[in-house]
Scaffold this active site. Structure first.
Site, PDB file in Angstrom:
ATOM      1  N   SER A   1     -24.794 -22.205  12.232  1.00  0.00           N
ATOM      2  CA  SER A   1     -23.808 -21.974  11.186  1.00  0.00           C
ATOM      3  C   SER A   1     -22.420 -22.163  11.754  1.00  0.00           C
ATOM      4  O   SER A   1     -22.110 -21.652  12.830  1.00  0.00           O
ATOM      5  CB  SER A   1     -23.927 -20.556  10.647  1.00  0.00           C
ATOM      6  OG  SER A   1     -24.875 -20.536   9.632  1.00  0.00           O
TER       7      SER A   1
ATOM      8  N   HIS B   1     -19.330 -17.083   6.127  1.00  0.00           N
ATOM      9  CA  HIS B   1     -20.303 -16.030   6.433  1.00  0.00           C
ATOM     10  C   HIS B   1     -20.301 -15.659   7.917  1.00  0.00           C
ATOM     11  O   HIS B   1     -20.768 -14.585   8.275  1.00  0.00           O
ATOM     12  CB  HIS B   1     -21.707 -16.364   5.902  1.00  0.00           C
ATOM     13  CG  HIS B   1     -22.536 -17.281   6.733  1.00  0.00           C
ATOM     14  ND1 HIS B   1     -22.695 -18.619   6.456  1.00  0.00           N
ATOM     15  CD2 HIS B   1     -23.287 -17.056   7.830  1.00  0.00           C
ATOM     16  CE1 HIS B   1     -23.507 -19.164   7.336  1.00  0.00           C
ATOM     17  NE2 HIS B   1     -23.878 -18.244   8.189  1.00  0.00           N
TER      18      HIS B   1
ATOM     19  N   ASP C   1     -18.360 -22.618   2.202  1.00  0.00           N
ATOM     20  CA  ASP C   1     -18.635 -21.631   3.246  1.00  0.00           C
ATOM     21  C   ASP C   1     -17.804 -21.909   4.510  1.00  0.00           C
ATOM     22  O   ASP C   1     -18.333 -22.335   5.535  1.00  0.00           O
ATOM     23  CB  ASP C   1     -20.136 -21.643   3.567  1.00  0.00           C
ATOM     24  CG  ASP C   1     -20.576 -20.397   4.299  1.00  0.00           C
ATOM     25  OD1 ASP C   1     -19.709 -19.665   4.814  1.00  0.00           O
ATOM     26  OD2 ASP C   1     -21.805 -20.149   4.361  1.00  0.00           O
TER      27      ASP C   1
HETATM   28  N1  ARG Z   1     -28.428 -18.771   5.008  1.00  0.00           N
HETATM   29  C1  ARG Z   1     -27.262 -18.902   5.807  1.00  0.00           C
HETATM   30  C2  ARG Z   1     -27.552 -18.427   7.228  1.00  0.00           C
HETATM   31  O1  ARG Z   1     -28.667 -18.268   7.589  1.00  0.00           O
HETATM   32  C3  ARG Z   1     -26.098 -18.205   5.177  1.00  0.00           C
HETATM   33  C4  ARG Z   1     -26.143 -16.730   5.235  1.00  0.00           C
HETATM   34  C5  ARG Z   1     -24.998 -15.995   4.614  1.00  0.00           C
HETATM   35  N2  ARG Z   1     -25.072 -15.898   3.178  1.00  0.00           N
HETATM   36  C6  ARG Z   1     -25.749 -14.935   2.487  1.00  0.00           C
HETATM   37  N3  ARG Z   1     -25.768 -14.989   1.185  1.00  0.00           N
HETATM   38  N4  ARG Z   1     -26.353 -13.921   3.045  1.00  0.00           N
HETATM   39  O2  ARG Z   1     -26.855 -17.784   7.927  1.00  0.00           O
HETATM   40  N1  GLU Z   2     -26.855 -19.869   7.997  1.00  0.00           N
HETATM   41  C1  GLU Z   2     -27.457 -20.007   9.302  1.00  0.00           C
HETATM   42  C2  GLU Z   2     -26.644 -19.385  10.411  1.00  0.00           C
HETATM   43  O1  GLU Z   2     -26.033 -18.367  10.236  1.00  0.00           O
HETATM   44  C3  GLU Z   2     -27.700 -21.439   9.532  1.00  0.00           C
HETATM   45  C4  GLU Z   2     -28.741 -21.839   8.635  1.00  0.00           C
HETATM   46  C5  GLU Z   2     -30.002 -22.063   9.358  1.00  0.00           C
HETATM   47  O2  GLU Z   2     -30.678 -21.102   9.742  1.00  0.00           O
HETATM   48  O3  GLU Z   2     -30.251 -23.236   9.541  1.00  0.00           O
HETATM   49  O4  GLU Z   2     -26.639 -19.823  11.523  1.00  0.00           O
END
Ligand code: ARG
Ligand code: GLU
Length: 674
Positions: A611, A84, A206
């Site tokens: 991330s 991502h 991921d």
């Molecule tokens: N939750 C993760 C973060 O905050 C992954 C985000 C990407 N994935 C998604 N389905 N939008 O970045």
């Molecule tokens: N998916 C998040 C990012 O893009 C990390 C997840 C979180 O917020 O801890 O950094």
């Protein structure tokens, strides 16, 4: 210096017996935590983590694309991060014919690596405190200019810690020739997509693979076919030993934003006003984009990254509100503030001043957030901004417009504009006379939106004409929005509490807390600077009587596999490997089965920006790639609770398995020295 010594002394003075796994620590001060880390199993020294005299782990960590983390895993600049995090770059390289999102991509040699236009990584040269230099009258700009003059490709920033109580200079080398080496298909890299996002148990692979290139002196350089793979001072060794519940884990990366010290007023604003409003607005936008995507494979690709970005925070905020409520964060803050008042009556005015400052700025901050979630998302404004740019040549303007229209569908933007203008008209109190007049002339916000999109010529690139753009009604729309932007400018800060009129009270308040609450471990809030967090692999009680194990396996992927659902339709190669139990060297006995490990969770304190961060074992070896948190733990940005908060990590053995069995790219595994 006096002030600083005080803070450092406080950090050291605290009795270390049993710290919670909370905090994001500055690597250059990690010696203050090393005793606690060792008591939890860590085997290395502070110098191994961060040193300016010798190569250290910090040399293998990068800020990826200005908002994620990545780690170097070979002596030729091979880089791992999340799928991502590489998503924008992968999407930009993709088209319906070469759809790397759907099919993945694996270079079979260095020659096949794909340059990623605009993608940059920053590697920290060093960090140093500059509180005294600022106090002595040097400006931030002076300090930055001096630092950037030190070397080729240097980029510097000065960041405040503890609400301006101390300041740090960070100097990076910024590399701008970064190439895609490999990525799994979306059905692995984004397996479960928005449905599984922020959720445990999780089965997302991921990750993506890039490489940094440098000039012949190993310095940053713009893309050139003559550039060579970057030779890092240090890269991570990969451990295929795996992890077990209770094992020490450390995260090294760039957490973006936490608000550990905010008062109950700010918690109330977040949980009762800000998050609910933003969630409702994004629900509307996601419905509109999602409906268009369902109708057309081309729109699905064009709006994939936009949809994912909107959905990510949308779901995060929902979890944050749930977590705040479950932990009773608001009441806890109120009680803490009461105790502070009682024990520091002479400083109680700080809390009153903070409360008054929040009240004073509330309408302004709400309007700023509302603008961001509504008007700013109307994309057609961007082409007017491109045309008006004073930095770009006409040729560059045409190129920028082409890039814009590649992922733009005017029918979608029309629906978004209609909904967002209506929402803004209902809730915004900073509306301009110009915009009001436009609404009134066309029977309201929605009527105006219809008229605007009926009459603009800018819906497609054919209508983009620099000579006539100023007479297009979208130009008048941009002008009508401008006064709103002017009015919200004083409130345009990352968090409510960072508005200077509020923050100036946080500076003495946090200092007073540090002097008073001797048992609390004060880490500086995350601000996209390099940090270390540590903890352990651990399951948790998700709900009463419902314990979640800390590791998932291929079994869970196959259980969710569904050829009829785009986000759960795994590649046939994965099904074949499963059917034949053909796991090669990646098979293990886990959760009572012969399988492949996929993800695990731990108690590391992380946030957005973490991330892609390397997750290290007690020897500093790479065991996984951080990519998420569990839903309710997104509130760790405000209060970290060890019983509830877990970060989610992609097991490095799954990464290797996918590169091997799905990608067939053994050369990458060999280069990593596995
Ligand atoms: N939750 C993760 C973060 O905050 C992954 C985000 C990407 N994935 C998604 N389905 N939008 O970045
Ligand atoms: N998916 C998040 C990012 O893009 C990390 C997840 C979180 O917020 O801890 O950094």
């Amino acid at each position: 210096m006096k002030r600083t010594l005080l803070i450092i002394a406080l950090l050291f003075a605290t009795t270390f017996s049993a710290f919670a796994d909370k905090g994001m620590w500055l690597p250059s001060l990690i010696s203050s935590r090393i005793k606690d880390m060792k008591s939890k199993g860590f085997k290395l020294s502070a110098e191994d983590i961060y040193s300016i005299n010798q190569a250290s782990l910090k040399d293998a960590v990068v800020l990826f694309d200005g908002g994620c983390t990545g780690e170097i895993v070979s002596e030729k600049g091979l880089l791992l991060t999340n799928h991502h995090c590489g998503y924008d770059a992968i999407q930009a390289l993709s088209s319906v014919e070469n759809d790397y999102l759907t099919n993945g991509y694996w270079a079979q040699s260095i020659a096949e690596e794909l340059p990623c236009r605009g993608l940059k990584v920053d590697i920290l040269v060093r960090m140093e405190e500059v509180t005294d230099r600022l106090a002595a009258g040097e400006t931030k700009a002076d300090i930055i200019a001096k630092a950037e003059a030190e070397g080729v490709g240097y980029r510097a920033t000065v960041e405040s810690m503890y609400y301006g109580n101390i300041a740090y200079l960070f100097i990076y080398r910024q590399y701008s020739d970064v190439r895609l080496v490999g990525t799994p298909p979306t059905t692995i890299g984004k397996f479960g997509a928005d449905n599984d996002n922020w959720i445990w148990p999780r089965h997302t692979g991921d990750f993506s693979v890039f490489r940094i290139y440098a000039n012949e002196n190993n310095e940053p350089a713009e893309y050139s076919p003559a550039n060579k793979p970057y030779k890092p001072a240090r890269h991570f060794k990969i451990s295929t030993e795996g992890i077990n519940e209770g094992d020490f884990t450390m995260i090294y990366g760039f957490p973006g934003n936490t608000q550990e010290y905010i008062t109950s007023d700010a918690v109330e604003y977040i949980a009762e006003t800000s998050d609910p409003t933003k969630i409702a607005l994004r629900t509307q936008r996601l419905d509109i984009i999602g409906a268009a995507q369902a109708q057309s494979p081309a729109v699905r690709i064009q709006y994939a990254a936009k949809h994912a970005n909107i959905a990510n925070a949308w779901k995060k905020w929902q979890g944050e509100v749930k977590g705040i409520n479950r932990l009773g964060t608001y009441s806890k803050k109120v009680a803490y503030e009461e105790r502070f008042r009682k024990e520091n009556p002479e400083k109680a005015y700080l809390l009153d001043s903070l409360a008054a400052a929040y009240e004073r700025n509330r309408e302004g901050y709400f309007n700023y957030e509302l603008y961001t979630e509504t008007l700013r998302g109307i994309e057609l404004q961007q082409v007017v901004n491109i045309a008006r740019s004073t930095r770009l040549s006409d040729e560059q303007k045409m190129a920028a417009a082409e890039l814009f229209y590649k992922d733009f569908v005017v029918a979608v933007d029309r629906d978004l504009a209609k909904a967002m203008l209506k929402a803004y008209a209902e809730m915004g109190t900073f509306i301009s006379a110009e915009l009001k007049a436009l609404f009134e002339a066309h029977g309201g916000a929605e009527g105006y939106a219809e008229w605007l999109y009926d009459n603009t010529k800018l819906g497609t690139i054919e209508g983009f004409d620099l000579a006539t753009i100023e007479s297009d009604p979208v130009a008048a729309f941009v002008d009508a929005v401008a006064p709103i932007q002017q009015r919200i400018r004083p409130y345009t800060y990352r968090n409510f509490s960072n508005i200077p009129d509020i923050e100036r009270w946080f500076r003495p308040y946090v200092k007073a807390l540090m002097e008073w609450d001797k048992k609390r471990a004060f880490f500086p809030d995350a601000n996209l600077t390099l940090r270390v967090a540590y903890g352990k692999v651990a399951g948790y009680e998700y709900a009463d009587g419902e314990y979640h194990l800390p590791q998932t396996t291929l079994e869970g992927i196959i259980a969710k596999d569904n050829p009829d659902i785009y986000d759960y339709n795994v590649p046939q190669s994965l099904r074949d490997a499963y059917a034949k139990k053909d796991y090669g060297r990646w098979g293990v006995e886990l959760n009572g089965k012969y399988t492949v490990p996929v993800c695990f969770i731990a108690t590391n304190h992380t946030t957005g920006g973490n991330s892609g961060s390397p997750v290290l074992n007690k020897y500093g070896e790479l065991v996984g790639i951080n990519f998420d948190r569990t839903w309710l733990s997104t509130m760790s940005d405000i209060e970290f609770d060890e019983t509830l908060c877990r970060n989610i990590i992609c097991d490095i053995r799954y990464v290797l398995f996918v590169i091997d069995k799905v990608g067939g790219a053994k050369w990458i595994i060999e280069e990593m020295g596995v």
